[in-house]
Design a protein around this motif. Structure first.
Motif, PDB file in Angstrom:
ATOM      1  N   GLY A 116       0.810  -1.214   0.000  1.00 55.98           N
ATOM      2  CA  GLY A 116       0.000   0.000   0.000  1.00 55.98           C
ATOM      3  C   GLY A 116       0.843   1.264   0.000  1.00 55.98           C
ATOM      4  N   PRO A 117       0.336   2.359  -0.609  1.00 53.68           N
ATOM      5  CA  PRO A 117       1.097   3.600  -0.714  1.00 53.68           C
ATOM      6  C   PRO A 117       0.967   4.461   0.539  1.00 53.68           C
ATOM      7  N   CYS A 118       1.893   5.403   0.655  1.00 48.70           N
ATOM      8  CA  CYS A 118       1.684   6.447   1.656  1.00 48.70           C
ATOM      9  C   CYS A 118       0.818   7.531   1.016  1.00 48.70           C
ATOM     10  N   GLY A 119       0.287   8.386   1.828  1.00 45.87           N
ATOM     11  CA  GLY A 119      -0.597   9.417   1.305  1.00 45.87           C
ATOM     12  C   GLY A 119      -1.849   9.539   2.150  1.00 45.87           C
ATOM     13  N   LEU A 120      -2.934   9.952   1.546  1.00 48.33           N
ATOM     14  CA  LEU A 120      -4.176  10.177   2.271  1.00 48.33           C
ATOM     15  C   LEU A 120      -5.154   9.041   2.040  1.00 48.33           C
ATOM     16  N   GLY A 121      -5.770   8.570   3.141  1.00 48.36           N
ATOM     17  CA  GLY A 121      -6.810   7.559   3.076  1.00 48.36           C
ATOM     18  C   GLY A 121      -8.063   8.076   3.743  1.00 48.36           C
ATOM     19  N   ALA A 122      -8.892   7.176   4.215  1.00 44.27           N
ATOM     20  CA  ALA A 122     -10.092   7.588   4.937  1.00 44.27           C
ATOM     21  C   ALA A 122      -9.705   8.285   6.238  1.00 44.27           C
ATOM     22  N   ASN A 123     -10.480   9.264   6.638  1.00 43.25           N
ATOM     23  CA  ASN A 123     -10.235   9.988   7.885  1.00 43.25           C
ATOM     24  C   ASN A 123     -10.669   9.104   9.055  1.00 43.25           C
ATOM     25  N   ARG A 124      -9.704   8.558   9.789  1.00 49.53           N
ATOM     26  CA  ARG A 124      -9.994   7.610  10.859  1.00 49.53           C
ATOM     27  C   ARG A 124      -9.798   8.263  12.225  1.00 49.53           C
ATOM     28  N   SER A 125     -10.745   8.004  13.122  1.00 50.00           N
ATOM     29  CA  SER A 125     -10.655   8.503  14.500  1.00 50.00           C
ATOM     30  C   SER A 125     -10.608   7.302  15.446  1.00 50.00           C
ATOM     31  N   HIS A 126      -9.530   7.228  16.224  1.00 49.86           N
ATOM     32  CA  HIS A 126      -9.384   6.121  17.169  1.00 49.86           C
ATOM     33  C   HIS A 126      -8.763   6.644  18.458  1.00 49.86           C
ATOM     34  N   ASN A 127      -9.506   6.517  19.558  1.00 45.45           N
ATOM     35  CA  ASN A 127      -9.013   6.917  20.879  1.00 45.45           C
ATOM     36  C   ASN A 127      -8.433   8.335  20.885  1.00 45.45           C
ATOM     37  N   GLY A 128      -9.148   9.255  20.274  1.00 46.77           N
ATOM     38  CA  GLY A 128      -8.729  10.651  20.283  1.00 46.77           C
ATOM     39  C   GLY A 128      -7.754  11.038  19.195  1.00 46.77           C
ATOM     40  N   VAL A 129      -7.301  10.087  18.383  1.00 46.49           N
ATOM     41  CA  VAL A 129      -6.381  10.389  17.283  1.00 46.49           C
ATOM     42  C   VAL A 129      -7.175  10.368  15.984  1.00 46.49           C
ATOM     43  N   THR A 130      -7.188  11.495  15.281  1.00 44.57           N
ATOM     44  CA  THR A 130      -7.944  11.614  14.041  1.00 44.57           C
ATOM     45  C   THR A 130      -7.055  12.200  12.955  1.00 44.57           C
ATOM     46  N   HIS A 131      -6.901  11.473  11.877  1.00 45.56           N
ATOM     47  CA  HIS A 131      -6.167  12.017  10.729  1.00 45.56           C
ATOM     48  C   HIS A 131      -6.333  11.079   9.532  1.00 45.56           C
ATOM     49  N   LYS A 132      -5.764  11.489   8.381  1.00 42.45           N
ATOM     50  CA  LYS A 132      -5.924  10.741   7.131  1.00 42.45           C
ATOM     51  C   LYS A 132      -4.627  10.127   6.618  1.00 42.45           C
ATOM     52  N   SER A 133      -3.502  10.568   7.139  1.00 41.23           N
ATOM     53  CA  SER A 133      -2.213  10.174   6.564  1.00 41.23           C
ATOM     54  C   SER A 133      -1.912   8.695   6.795  1.00 41.23           C
ATOM     55  N   MET A 134      -1.349   8.057   5.759  1.00 46.78           N
ATOM     56  CA  MET A 134      -0.949   6.651   5.841  1.00 46.78           C
ATOM     57  C   MET A 134       0.526   6.535   5.480  1.00 46.78           C
ATOM     58  N   ALA A 135       1.234   5.650   6.180  1.00 49.70           N
ATOM     59  CA  ALA A 135       2.627   5.369   5.859  1.00 49.70           C
ATOM     60  C   ALA A 135       2.689   4.315   4.753  1.00 49.70           C
ATOM     61  N   ALA A 136       3.820   4.253   4.055  1.00 54.59           N
ATOM     62  CA  ALA A 136       3.991   3.256   3.005  1.00 54.59           C
ATOM     63  C   ALA A 136       4.122   1.864   3.611  1.00 54.59           C
ATOM     64  N   ALA A 137       3.609   0.863   2.917  1.00 50.59           N
ATOM     65  CA  ALA A 137       3.678  -0.530   3.370  1.00 50.59           C
ATOM     66  C   ALA A 137       5.118  -1.044   3.300  1.00 50.59           C
ATOM     67  N   PRO A 138       5.440  -2.115   4.038  1.00 50.48           N
ATOM     68  CA  PRO A 138       6.834  -2.541   4.174  1.00 50.48           C
ATOM     69  C   PRO A 138       7.507  -3.017   2.894  1.00 50.48           C
ATOM     70  N   LEU A 139       6.764  -3.515   1.904  1.00 44.96           N
ATOM     71  CA  LEU A 139       7.394  -4.041   0.694  1.00 44.96           C
ATOM     72  C   LEU A 139       7.328  -3.081  -0.479  1.00 44.96           C
ATOM     73  N   ARG A 140       6.796  -1.907  -0.265  1.00 41.56           N
ATOM     74  CA  ARG A 140       6.646  -0.981  -1.389  1.00 41.56           C
ATOM     75  C   ARG A 140       8.010  -0.597  -1.947  1.00 41.56           C
ATOM     76  N   SER A 141       8.179  -0.809  -3.240  1.00 47.57           N
ATOM     77  CA  SER A 141       9.393  -0.408  -3.973  1.00 47.57           C
ATOM     78  C   SER A 141      10.630  -1.218  -3.599  1.00 47.57           C
ATOM     79  N   VAL A 142      10.468  -2.461  -3.136  1.00 49.41           N
ATOM     80  CA  VAL A 142      11.633  -3.303  -2.875  1.00 49.41           C
ATOM     81  C   VAL A 142      11.518  -4.592  -3.693  1.00 49.41           C
ATOM     82  N   ILE A 143      12.650  -5.311  -3.839  1.00 49.13           N
ATOM     83  CA  ILE A 143      12.678  -6.563  -4.590  1.00 49.13           C
ATOM     84  C   ILE A 143      12.574  -7.721  -3.614  1.00 49.13           C
ATOM     85  N   SER A 144      11.639  -8.612  -3.871  1.00 49.39           N
ATOM     86  CA  SER A 144      11.394  -9.775  -3.027  1.00 49.39           C
ATOM     87  C   SER A 144      11.871 -11.022  -3.775  1.00 49.39           C
TER      88      SER A 144
END
Length: 406
Positions: free
Chosen positions: A173-201
């Protein structure tokens, strides 16, 4: 699965009843996970999408480790069990059935409490769901241009396709903006890149999926088991988004390090997926308001990232070898064959995948039994964000035509 031309039709029918009538020697068919594992010695994976194939192989290895009894911390006991499995030549169908029955309630995509590898909390912690194209990485979604697939974003997808893309989002999965999620007082849209993005397996390819899985299971001296190494579906509760789980062995490294959380919604009359949520699984540290919470999240995220994936070539500096369509794979040959022997004081710039290191330690008899082994490279040359990819495509267009796209 692509079934071997010389597979015993009777055995294939017995082990893959859910894949019939398409399952036949020489053909490719869809099969449930349990049947893939039980009949792994009769064929090889044949998955068209590279990201899905890479993610699915990791899931199958995690299942293989749990079912086969290779979740052993003691190296000598692990060696003995590995030798037994090599001589056995296949998984015991009873062991596969027992495991599948025990965890059957956790292997449904639309289970209301614990959908497979999804987070049911997104339905209440996020806003309205997105169309199915949000999940399918090759489709256009939102304002993105249809570079690969012109299928309308509202078109539903089948459950097996949704399962494939859930796996791909967890690993690519990419980094960037996703659904606006609220969990235990933390609300935002930003997502980090997934662990295998842009690497050779890199994966072993023996022509037999059972031996592929056997070779893919990391040795405990290479990736030690330091605690209860359980996949998410075996854990008592859903993961805590604000306290990332630290890997405790090969299973948690392979399947529990997702950066994204997804949830699909099924249309009961058709059984197809008609909506999806995609959001952050663990918040980016900048979303934390308190300095202590931000620091704790940064430390945890660094520890999770530092846990090497067993299928990557990891570099001393710069992380794993990156995927680049303009870079020849032959450049990685030296990294694949470089093994550090006991007493070797040379500082290696790279560490080969765990299965390569396992091969180096096997006796000649085991290598003869395994036969020829190739290395399969799976990678996607991806940019971090969809917006960056769109800008890159526009620049390519302008360079080729001399005109700016509309």
């Amino acid at each position: 699965m692509r079934w071997h031309h010389d597979a015993d039709p009777t055995e294939l029918t017995r082990l893959t009843p859910g894949a019939l009538p398409a399952a036949a020697p020489g053909l490719t068919s869809l099969a449930p996970l349990g049947e893939v594992l039980a009949a792994a010695h009769l064929g090889t994976l044949d998955v068209p999408n590279v990201a899905v194939s890479s993610a699915l192989r990791r899931l199958l290895v995690a299942l293989f480790i749990r079912i086969s009894g290779l979740d052993i911390a003691d190296p000598d006991a692990w060696d003995d069990r590995w030798d037994e499995l090599l001589d056995q030549g296949h998984l015991d169908p009873t062991d596969v059935s027992t495991y599948a029955t025990r965890w059957a309630h956790r292997f449904n995509l639309d289970d209301p409490k614990r959908p497979l590898l999804q987070d049911p909390r997104l339905a209440t912690e996020c806003g309205a769901p997105a169309p199915p194209a949000k999940l399918v990485m090759t489709r256009a979604s939102g304002n993105n241009q249809p570079w690969l697939d012109r299928t309308p974003q509202e078109a539903p997808i089948t459950p097996h396709e949704a399962f494939w893309w859930i796996l791909a989002w967890r690993q690519y999965g990419p980094c960037g903006l996703g659904a606006n999620r609220s969990h235990n007082g933390v609300t935002h849209k930003s997502m980090a890149a997934a662990p295998l993005r842009s690497v050779i397996s890199w994966h072993p390819e023996t022509g037999n999926e059972y031996t592929n899985l056997l070779l893919s299971a990391p040795h405990p001296t290479d990736i030690p088991v330091t605690g209860p190494d359980l996949p998410e579906w075996e854990q008592a509760s859903l993961p805590d988004p604000l306290r990332p789980e630290l890997p405790t062995g090969p299973v948690s490294r392979l399947i529990n390090r997702a950066a994204h959380a997804t949830l699909t919604r099924t249309d009961p009359p058709t059984g197809q997926i008609t909506a999806v949520w995609a959001a952050w699984r663990t918040p980016v540290p900048t979303a934390m308001k308190e300095a202590d919470a931000k620091k704790a999240l940064e430390v945890a995220a660094e520890a999770v990232t530092a846990a090497d994936d067993p299928f990557l070539i990891n570099r001393t500096k710069g992380g794993p070898v990156r995927a680049n369509h303009a870079r020849a794979l032959a450049r990685d040959f030296d990294s694949l064959i470089h093994i550090r022997r006991p007493g070797d004081t040379t500082k290696a710039a790279t560490t080969p995948p765990a299965w390569i290191r396992l091969l180096d330690a096997l006796p000649v008899e085991a290598l003869d039994q395994l036969g020829p082994i190739r290395a399969r490279a799976l990678a996607c040359h991806t940019l971090p964000q969809a917006r960056a990819a769109l800008d890159d495509a526009r620049n390519v267009w302008q360079g080729l035509t001399g005109r700016r796209p509309l």
